[in-house]
Design an enzyme around this catalytic site. Structure first.
Site, PDB file in Angstrom:
ATOM      1  N   GLU A 135     -90.763 -84.616  93.707  1.00 20.11           N
ATOM      2  CA  GLU A 135     -90.035 -83.560  94.434  1.00 20.11           C
ATOM      3  C   GLU A 135     -88.587 -83.521  93.966  1.00 20.11           C
ATOM      4  OE1 GLU A 135     -91.273 -85.712  97.769  1.00 20.11           O
ATOM      5  OE2 GLU A 135     -89.258 -86.260  98.399  1.00 20.11           O
ATOM      6  N   LYS A 137     -84.620 -83.904  93.780  1.00 19.94           N
ATOM      7  CA  LYS A 137     -83.647 -84.806  94.370  1.00 19.94           C
ATOM      8  C   LYS A 137     -82.472 -83.943  94.824  1.00 19.94           C
ATOM      9  CE  LYS A 137     -81.218 -89.141  93.520  1.00 19.94           C
ATOM     10  NZ  LYS A 137     -79.864 -88.756  93.868  1.00 19.94           N
ATOM     11  N   ASP A 139     -79.083 -82.673  96.113  1.00 17.15           N
ATOM     12  CA  ASP A 139     -77.763 -83.253  95.902  1.00 17.15           C
ATOM     13  C   ASP A 139     -76.872 -82.970  97.101  1.00 17.15           C
ATOM     14  OD1 ASP A 139     -75.751 -84.569  94.716  1.00 17.15           O
ATOM     15  OD2 ASP A 139     -75.300 -83.040  93.219  1.00 17.15           O
ATOM     16  N   TYR A 248     -87.502 -85.446 103.795  1.00 15.86           N
ATOM     17  CA  TYR A 248     -88.424 -85.874 102.733  1.00 15.86           C
ATOM     18  C   TYR A 248     -89.037 -87.255 102.937  1.00 15.86           C
ATOM     19  CZ  TYR A 248     -83.815 -87.616 101.361  1.00 15.86           C
ATOM     20  OH  TYR A 248     -82.580 -88.193 101.363  1.00 15.86           O
ATOM     21  N   LYS A 344     -82.870 -88.747  86.830  1.00 19.15           N
ATOM     22  CA  LYS A 344     -81.601 -88.009  86.882  1.00 19.15           C
ATOM     23  C   LYS A 344     -81.530 -86.967  85.774  1.00 19.15           C
ATOM     24  CE  LYS A 344     -78.832 -90.491  89.761  1.00 19.15           C
ATOM     25  NZ  LYS A 344     -77.812 -90.034  90.656  1.00 19.15           N
ATOM     26  N   CYS A 438     -40.861 -67.186  86.698  1.00 21.08           N
ATOM     27  CA  CYS A 438     -42.096 -66.684  86.103  1.00 21.08           C
ATOM     28  C   CYS A 438     -42.133 -67.050  84.618  1.00 21.08           C
ATOM     29  CB  CYS A 438     -42.184 -65.171  86.272  1.00 21.08           C
ATOM     30  SG  CYS A 438     -43.590 -64.469  85.392  1.00 21.08           S
ATOM     31  N   CYS A 441     -41.959 -63.325  82.724  1.00 22.26           N
ATOM     32  CA  CYS A 441     -40.834 -62.388  82.798  1.00 22.26           C
ATOM     33  C   CYS A 441     -39.556 -63.043  83.321  1.00 22.26           C
ATOM     34  CB  CYS A 441     -41.200 -61.184  83.659  1.00 22.26           C
ATOM     35  SG  CYS A 441     -41.247 -61.581  85.408  1.00 22.26           S
ATOM     36  N   CYS A 456     -44.861 -64.225  91.287  1.00 25.82           N
ATOM     37  CA  CYS A 456     -43.854 -63.410  90.632  1.00 25.82           C
ATOM     38  C   CYS A 456     -43.975 -62.044  91.287  1.00 25.82           C
ATOM     39  CB  CYS A 456     -44.173 -63.325  89.140  1.00 25.82           C
ATOM     40  SG  CYS A 456     -43.270 -62.002  88.330  1.00 25.82           S
ATOM     41  N   CYS A 461     -43.884 -57.041  85.745  1.00 24.78           N
ATOM     42  CA  CYS A 461     -44.082 -58.255  84.956  1.00 24.78           C
ATOM     43  C   CYS A 461     -45.235 -58.031  83.980  1.00 24.78           C
ATOM     44  CB  CYS A 461     -44.390 -59.415  85.901  1.00 24.78           C
ATOM     45  SG  CYS A 461     -44.969 -60.892  85.082  1.00 24.78           S
TER      46      CYS A 461
HETATM   47  P1  AMP Z   1     -78.496 -92.262  94.885  1.00 27.28           P
HETATM   48  O1  AMP Z   1     -77.512 -91.914  95.964  1.00 27.28           O
HETATM   49  O2  AMP Z   1     -78.209 -91.601  93.573  1.00 27.28           O
HETATM   50  O3  AMP Z   1     -78.784 -93.713  94.798  1.00 27.28           O
HETATM   51  O4  AMP Z   1     -79.859 -91.582  95.321  1.00 27.28           O
HETATM   52  C1  AMP Z   1     -80.458 -91.919  96.530  1.00 27.28           C
HETATM   53  C2  AMP Z   1     -80.308 -90.776  97.458  1.00 27.28           C
HETATM   54  O5  AMP Z   1     -80.982 -89.625  97.005  1.00 27.28           O
HETATM   55  C3  AMP Z   1     -80.937 -91.017  98.791  1.00 27.28           C
HETATM   56  O6  AMP Z   1     -80.102 -91.757  99.622  1.00 27.28           O
HETATM   57  C4  AMP Z   1     -81.118 -89.641  99.312  1.00 27.28           C
HETATM   58  O7  AMP Z   1     -79.964 -89.271 100.047  1.00 27.28           O
HETATM   59  C5  AMP Z   1     -81.126 -88.760  98.086  1.00 27.28           C
HETATM   60  N1  AMP Z   1     -82.312 -87.911  97.953  1.00 27.28           N
HETATM   61  C6  AMP Z   1     -82.271 -86.595  97.673  1.00 27.28           C
HETATM   62  N2  AMP Z   1     -83.482 -86.050  97.605  1.00 27.28           N
HETATM   63  C7  AMP Z   1     -84.359 -87.039  97.893  1.00 27.28           C
HETATM   64  C8  AMP Z   1     -85.778 -87.083  98.000  1.00 27.28           C
HETATM   65  N3  AMP Z   1     -86.535 -86.007  97.786  1.00 27.28           N
HETATM   66  N4  AMP Z   1     -86.333 -88.272  98.307  1.00 27.28           N
HETATM   67  C9  AMP Z   1     -85.562 -89.365  98.510  1.00 27.28           C
HETATM   68  N5  AMP Z   1     -84.221 -89.386  98.416  1.00 27.28           N
HETATM   69  C10 AMP Z   1     -83.612 -88.239  98.118  1.00 27.28           C
HETATM   70 ZN    ZN Z   2     -43.408 -62.300  86.039  1.00 25.37          ZN
END
Ligand code: AMP
Ligand code: ZN
Length: 699
Positions: A135, A137, A139, A248, A344, A438, A441, A456, A461
């Protein structure tokens, strides 16, 4: 979570309640029914992104509920939709102990790493081929949710993994988190669910634009925005930022007889499905079950390509052993579970040196410092300069010339400096000194109170004039091709361009003996300039570069008048009545049309043959696509997305922002992403190719 028949019956109850609400009001006997209706519509809106009720109707029902609960305070339940609005603000966040430590994930970066992981799993389990669930990851920032007796009892951040901050009030603002879910029916008294809090790219960009307009420094990435929002002291403020949660993982299940474990909980994929059915947003569509590591590798490599198509940021994939029994047997190290690994994606961060600062003057006179960097690739794009916004930003980030800086480019988001690596300083780094004059000018710069920007204010200008022309001819404005940035600068120096009207009195013969301008290119330029005279009014309005007036506002403005100069007579109050026009925008439009020089310029443009009339007003859009809705996904084989969208609009059709039951056609190109998956589930949507689209519009 709701079957089709449930949907139908909730819809009919909704209609009944709406009728009562319009009549003598909703009876207290229907209180629980009303809550059910609101929960159902919240789910449609927030989790499925497919509302069945207008915002107005929802608000009316919500207000009825508030009223009934005010009259009968004893009947308020903790999971009532009204309880998302936190009553008392937590001043700070109590530290709480996690039921199960929140660990990190082991990382992998390439196929070899994944093969290694698979080998370790096989060694530990004795299996010869392992089934994995893969699935995205997400961010964002991780979150633990505890439900007790079906109610959301606690939400906490990861903290140090053992203890985190309790942020229940803020999490209650997140509409993708149900306040209650029917776990008791499965014999579950207490359950801990893990997920990721995030802010989608669109909301993030909008949030950053807002910060910039207030002269505040923007945030570097959606992840920081999500984490910061969770810790806001004011839940109402947190609610405005529109966080979302994907869940998740189920990390703890309390008091359930082993024999009665629901079948779904035997696999990770099953748990994701179950959570989805219970009203949570889980990656149930985004997940993929892969048999053996080769399938995992292929899926991960493929998914990376569609990364930018997703509405939210992901920084990789997570690969998990699908069978929960094996997960339990494999256990964890003190740092990470042995049954999962993160894959990653290519980093979108890099370190490089800040070698200097250039001060650029924009079309509104704002002076923006731009950091010059030793060029470095970030996520496939070379970055050699980055805006560092304003003086406060420089101070806050403690940036100095010569510093090593960490930069990040999140998808669809302009690169930002995350921080300067102060530990690497050698002592020779220089402070960044903001100019008082500026740089173009030489006039004195001014800073308004409450603002972070130095300006400015000399409207002649040269920097501003040139920037205004550049904006005027740009693609989304008057779209005059052949008049690119470099040419505009050159023509300005040659005094062939002095201001916006001078575009239309351009002396083409002067170009004949200029190097690089053949007969053909001069002709093309001439045609493009003439053609732009009949651009629709909204483009002209946008092109004028009125502060805070973007393309959307420009369309609203164009639709409100017959002739552009009608705005001379508009009061601020009248402007405020227009859709999406707030005080700041209204003030700026009013200022613009109160300025004599602006009015003179507009009149000159009209004399030079530009159309200032709203040609379309009063005529309802007609055309082949009248009333039809469209959405595009993926890369189309020949058309640019913006061109295709314009074609839809010009034929009276509408371009929607997302997949919903309101959508008639989804036009798909290569690498179509999640929109396609979603559209397939709604059988009234027609999924068509570019060729079919072109046929449809008779082209
Ligand atoms: P890291 O912070 O890089 O060590 O990655 C771990 C973190 O990835 C976990 O603490 C989660 O917050 C995050 N994460 C995001 N998506 C998922 C997912 N689908 N399953 C598990 N962890 C996830
Ligand atoms: Zn200017």
């Amino acid at each position: 979570m709701y079957e089709k028949k449930d949907t139908l019956s909730w819809q009919s109850v909704t209609q009944k309640l709406l009728q009562q609400q319009r009549g003598q009001g909703i009876a207290v006997a229907d209180l629980e029914l009303l809550r059910g209706v609101l929960r159902f519509h919240e789910y449609r809106y927030y989790v499925l992104n497919d509302p069945l009720l207008s915002d107005f109707e929802y608000d009316q029902l919500f207000k009825s509920l508030e009223k009934l609960e005010r009259q009968h305070p004893l009947l308020v339940t903790p999971d009532s939709p009204t309880q998302r609005v936190a009553k008392d603000l937590t001043r700070d966040f109590p530290t709480v102990q996690h039921l199960v430590p929140m660990l990190s994930l082991d990382n992998s970066y390439n196929a070899d790493d994944l093969i290694d992981f698979d080998r370790r799993v096989k060694e530990l389990t004795g299996l010869t081929s392992v089934e994995y669930c893969v699935e995205p990851k997400f961010d964002g920032s991780s979150i633990s949710l505890i439900y007790k007796n079906d109610l959301l009892a606690r939400a906490a951040t990861r903290g140090d993994g053992l203890q985190g901050d309790e942020v229940t009030n803020n999490v209650k603002q997140i509409r993708t988190v149900p306040l209650s879910a029917p776990f008791a029916a499965l014999g579950i008294e207490e359950i801990e669910i893990r997920g990721e809090v995030l802010i989608n790219k669109e909301n993030f960009n909008r949030f950053n634009e807002g910060l910039l307009q207030q002269g505040l420094p923007p945030l570097a990435n959606p992840r920081n925005a999500a984490a910061g929002t969770l810790r806001l002291k004011d839940p109402a403020e947190a609610a405005k930022r529109k966080l979302e949660v994907f869940v998740y993982h189920i990390s703890y299940v309390g008091s359930i007889a082993k024999a009665s474990t629901p079948k779904a909980l035997e696999t990770h994929a099953g748990a994701l499905e179950l959570l989805w059915e219970m009203g949570f947003r889980s990656p149930h569509l985004e997940k993929k079950i892969c048999k053996g590591i080769d399938a995992v590798i292929e899926h991960c490599t493929q998914f990376e390509h569609s990364r930018d198509e997703l509405p939210y940021e992901i920084d990789g994939m997570v690969i998990k052993v699908n069978a929960i029994e094996w997960q339990e047997k494999m256990g964890m190290t003190s740092h990470h579970p042995r049954w999962a690994v993160a894959y990653k994606f290519k980093a979108r961060q890099a370190t490089t040196q800040l070698t200097g600062v250039e001060f650029q003057v924009g079309r509104t006179g704002a002076v923006t410092p731009v950091a010059k960097l030793t060029p470095v690739p970030v996520g496939g794009v070379m970055v050699s300069s980055i805006s560092i916004h304003n003086e406060e930003y420089i101070q806050e980030k403690d940036l100095r010339i010569g510093d090593q800086v960490l930069i990040e480019r999140a998808g669809d988001v302009i690169p930002q400096i995350v921080k300067s690596l102060t530990d690497l300083r050698k002592g020779k780094e220089k402070k960044i000194i903001f100019p008082t004059q500026c740089p173009v000018c030489n006039s004195h710069l001014f800073k308004e109170e409450e603002e972070a920007v130095w300006r400015c204010i000399n409207i002649e200008c040269p920097a501003q004039v040139v920037e205004r022309i550049i904006h005027f001819v740009s693609k989304d404005a008057m779209d005059i091709r052949g008049l690119g940035e470099a040419n505009i600068r050159k023509f300005y120096e040659l005094q062939l361009l002095r201001d916006i009207p001078s575009i239309y009195t351009f002396n083409f013969s002067a170009l004949e003996n200029q190097e690089g301008f053949g007969k053909k290119s001069i002709e093309n330029l001439q045609t493009a300039i003439t053609a732009s005279k009949t651009q629709p009014l909204h483009r002209l309005i946008y092109a004028l570069g009125i502060r805070f007036v973007g393309e959307t506002t420009a369309r609203t403005l164009a639709a409100a008048v017959d002739h552009l100069l009608d705005f001379e007579k508009f009061s601020v109050e009248q402007l405020l009545e227009l859709e999406d026009v707030g005080p700041k925008v209204a003030g700026s439009i009013h200022d613009f049309f109160s300025n004599k020089e602006n009015i003179e310029m507009i009149k000159t443009l009209e004399r030079l043959g530009l159309s200032l009339r709203n040609e379309k007003k009063g005529v309802t859009p007609s055309g082949n696509l009248s009333g039809k809705t469209f959405l595009f996904t993926g890369t189309l084989p020949t058309l640019k997305r913006s061109t295709a969208e314009e074609m839809v609009r010009s034929q009276g059709g509408l371009v929607l922002g997302g997949v919903s039951a309101k959508l008639d056609y989804l036009v798909t190109g290569e690498d179509a992403g999640s929109k396609l998956e979603k559209a397939k589930k709604i059988n009234t949507i027609r999924i068509i190719s570019e060729a079919e689209f072109l046929q449809l519009i008779g082209n």
